[in-house]
Design a protein around this motif. Sequence first.
Motif, mmCIF file in Angstrom:
data_model
loop_
_atom_site.group_PDB
_atom_site.id
_atom_site.type_symbol
_atom_site.label_atom_id
_atom_site.label_comp_id
_atom_site.label_asym_id
_atom_site.label_seq_id
_atom_site.Cartn_x
_atom_site.Cartn_y
_atom_site.Cartn_z
ATOM 1 N N GLY A 12 -74.854 48.899 55.095
ATOM 2 C CA GLY A 12 -74.072 48.823 53.861
ATOM 3 C C GLY A 12 -73.832 50.184 53.221
ATOM 4 N N PRO A 13 -72.582 50.504 52.837
ATOM 5 C CA PRO A 13 -72.239 51.804 52.263
ATOM 6 C C PRO A 13 -72.144 51.786 50.742
ATOM 7 N N GLU A 14 -72.692 50.763 50.101
ATOM 8 C CA GLU A 14 -72.417 50.564 48.675
ATOM 9 C C GLU A 14 -73.102 51.555 47.755
ATOM 10 N N VAL B 24 -63.107 45.752 44.735
ATOM 11 C CA VAL B 24 -62.279 45.267 45.837
ATOM 12 C C VAL B 24 -63.115 45.053 47.097
ATOM 13 N N GLY B 25 -64.021 45.985 47.355
ATOM 14 C CA GLY B 25 -64.779 45.960 48.608
ATOM 15 C C GLY B 25 -65.658 44.737 48.764
ATOM 16 N N PHE B 26 -66.464 44.407 47.739
ATOM 17 C CA PHE B 26 -67.382 43.275 47.866
ATOM 18 C C PHE B 26 -66.651 41.939 47.992
ATOM 19 N N PRO B 27 -65.685 41.630 47.117
ATOM 20 C CA PRO B 27 -64.983 40.344 47.294
ATOM 21 C C PRO B 27 -64.291 40.209 48.643
ATOM 22 N N LEU B 28 -63.687 41.297 49.118
ATOM 23 C CA LEU B 28 -63.005 41.224 50.412
ATOM 24 C C LEU B 28 -64.001 41.008 51.540
ATOM 25 N N ALA B 29 -65.118 41.726 51.499
ATOM 26 C CA ALA B 29 -66.146 41.550 52.533
ATOM 27 C C ALA B 29 -66.723 40.142 52.483
ATOM 28 N N MET B 30 -66.925 39.602 51.293
ATOM 29 C CA MET B 30 -67.450 38.242 51.155
ATOM 30 C C MET B 30 -66.427 37.211 51.621
ATOM 31 N N ALA B 31 -65.140 37.489 51.397
ATOM 32 C CA ALA B 31 -64.103 36.564 51.861
ATOM 33 C C ALA B 31 -64.080 36.500 53.386
ATOM 34 N N VAL B 32 -64.180 37.651 54.040
ATOM 35 C CA VAL B 32 -64.221 37.671 55.502
ATOM 36 C C VAL B 32 -65.466 36.950 56.008
ATOM 37 N N THR B 33 -66.587 37.187 55.341
ATOM 38 C CA THR B 33 -67.834 36.514 55.733
ATOM 39 C C THR B 33 -67.727 35.009 55.542
ATOM 40 N N GLU C 85 -66.217 61.616 47.492
ATOM 41 C CA GLU C 85 -65.807 61.263 48.850
ATOM 42 C C GLU C 85 -66.375 59.912 49.261
ATOM 43 N N GLN C 86 -67.626 59.638 48.892
ATOM 44 C CA GLN C 86 -68.277 58.393 49.296
ATOM 45 C C GLN C 86 -67.785 57.184 48.515
ATOM 46 N N SER C 87 -67.057 57.422 47.418
ATOM 47 C CA SER C 87 -66.605 56.306 46.584
ATOM 48 C C SER C 87 -65.177 55.890 46.880
ATOM 49 N N ARG C 88 -64.576 56.447 47.888
ATOM 50 C CA ARG C 88 -63.184 56.100 48.212
ATOM 51 C C ARG C 88 -63.103 54.711 48.846
ATOM 52 N N LEU C 89 -62.148 53.925 48.379
ATOM 53 C CA LEU C 89 -61.867 52.647 49.022
ATOM 54 C C LEU C 89 -60.907 52.908 50.173
ATOM 55 N N ASN C 90 -61.435 52.926 51.369
ATOM 56 C CA ASN C 90 -60.616 53.163 52.555
ATOM 57 C C ASN C 90 -61.035 52.206 53.664
ATOM 58 N N VAL C 91 -60.381 52.305 54.784
ATOM 59 C CA VAL C 91 -60.638 51.375 55.887
ATOM 60 C C VAL C 91 -62.081 51.494 56.373
ATOM 61 N N THR C 92 -62.588 52.717 56.459
ATOM 62 C CA THR C 92 -63.953 52.909 56.958
ATOM 63 C C THR C 92 -64.979 52.285 56.027
ATOM 64 N N PHE C 93 -64.837 52.539 54.732
ATOM 65 C CA PHE C 93 -65.763 51.956 53.747
ATOM 66 C C PHE C 93 -65.731 50.434 53.830
ATOM 67 N N GLN C 94 -64.526 49.873 53.844
ATOM 68 C CA GLN C 94 -64.394 48.422 53.876
ATOM 69 C C GLN C 94 -64.935 47.833 55.171
ATOM 70 N N ALA C 95 -64.728 48.537 56.268
ATOM 71 C CA ALA C 95 -65.229 48.052 57.557
ATOM 72 C C ALA C 95 -66.755 48.005 57.567
ATOM 73 N N ALA D 60 -71.613 44.841 57.362
ATOM 74 C CA ALA D 60 -72.931 44.636 56.762
ATOM 75 C C ALA D 60 -73.071 43.219 56.224
ATOM 76 N N CYS D 61 -72.032 42.708 55.560
ATOM 77 C CA CYS D 61 -72.075 41.327 55.051
ATOM 78 C C CYS D 61 -72.158 40.319 56.192
ATOM 79 N N LEU D 62 -71.428 40.568 57.268
ATOM 80 C CA LEU D 62 -71.486 39.674 58.424
ATOM 81 C C LEU D 62 -72.879 39.691 59.055
ATOM 82 N N LEU D 63 -73.474 40.876 59.144
ATOM 83 C CA LEU D 63 -74.847 40.963 59.655
ATOM 84 C C LEU D 63 -75.805 40.186 58.763
#
Length: 313
Positions: free
Chosen positions: A148-150, A178-187, A110-120, A125-128
């Motif tokens: 961070g939920p990693e 997918v999660g880390f590159p996307l979070a880093m791109a937004v940051t 359940e904790q490893s799902r790539l979903n909107v909540t995980f990505q958010a 966390a990256c922005l912080l």
Amino acid sequence: MLHLRALCPAERTDAVLEALRDCPGVAHVVLLRGAAVSPQGDVVEADIAREAADEVITRLYEQQLDRTGGITLEVLDTALSDAADRAEKEAPGESGDAVVWQELVSLTGEQSRLNVTFQAFLTIACLLAAVGVVTDSPVTIVGAMVVGPEFGPLAAVAVGVVLRRWDLVRRAAVALAVGFPLAMAVTTGATMLGEATGLFSAGNLRGEHEVDFIFEVGPYSLIVALLAGAAGMLAMTSAKSAALVGVFISVTTVPAAGYAAVAAVLGQWSRCLASVGQLAVNLLGIVLAAVLVLAVRVRSKRFAASPRPLPNG
């Protein structure tokens, strides 16, 4: 103790009851004939000592209740009866050391799902972390670590490797890849906006700062990651979730990702590459330690050899 509820076809009920009677650590067995509506059948309930749960679930799997009926487990905070006390005494081992493997697979799945909540959560966390970098605020960096939920996907990779649950490994790997590159791109975008508006400049990263530990890769980076991975997996397998907070605060995965994004925008390429290296060392160290801990704790080869695919989604 744990409360077990099993939905089973009527023709398998007697076998299920016999299996529960044969397992030490079982108390308060209840049978409700014809109570199950969907799927149709009987309902069998029982309270079981945590250290007996793995054997009980294996017996129910042998009756294929996971396919023809249903099996649910929930934690009991209090069980007051002599029967419950006897069940805990009869069960082999200690409750605090017991691993309920299917519970662990379900939790990490359940904790490893790539979903909107995980990505958010990962993006926030990256922005912080980025804010902590440009303001030289260790407190903000710690906040990013906690948010961070990693660790969920990292734990899922370890569980999947040890139990040969390649479906779990794939799901967790996708979430991280997918999660880390996307979070880093937004940051990166947020950092570019901040620089364009004059909120900060490259001077924010020059000189020595309290948050320089983020990109300073060394032997202690690996040591901390190994210790954190071991502690995190022990916390998950022993249901001591409070220890996970300490795990989150001790590793610099998310801060390294945030620092790398900020450093890239401000042209500090050496620090950017060092931060990426810090991120890689932490990710690998956590997974390696978690795999080693799980490998030591694996007791049921039968479970490990009989993977059950995770549901899609």
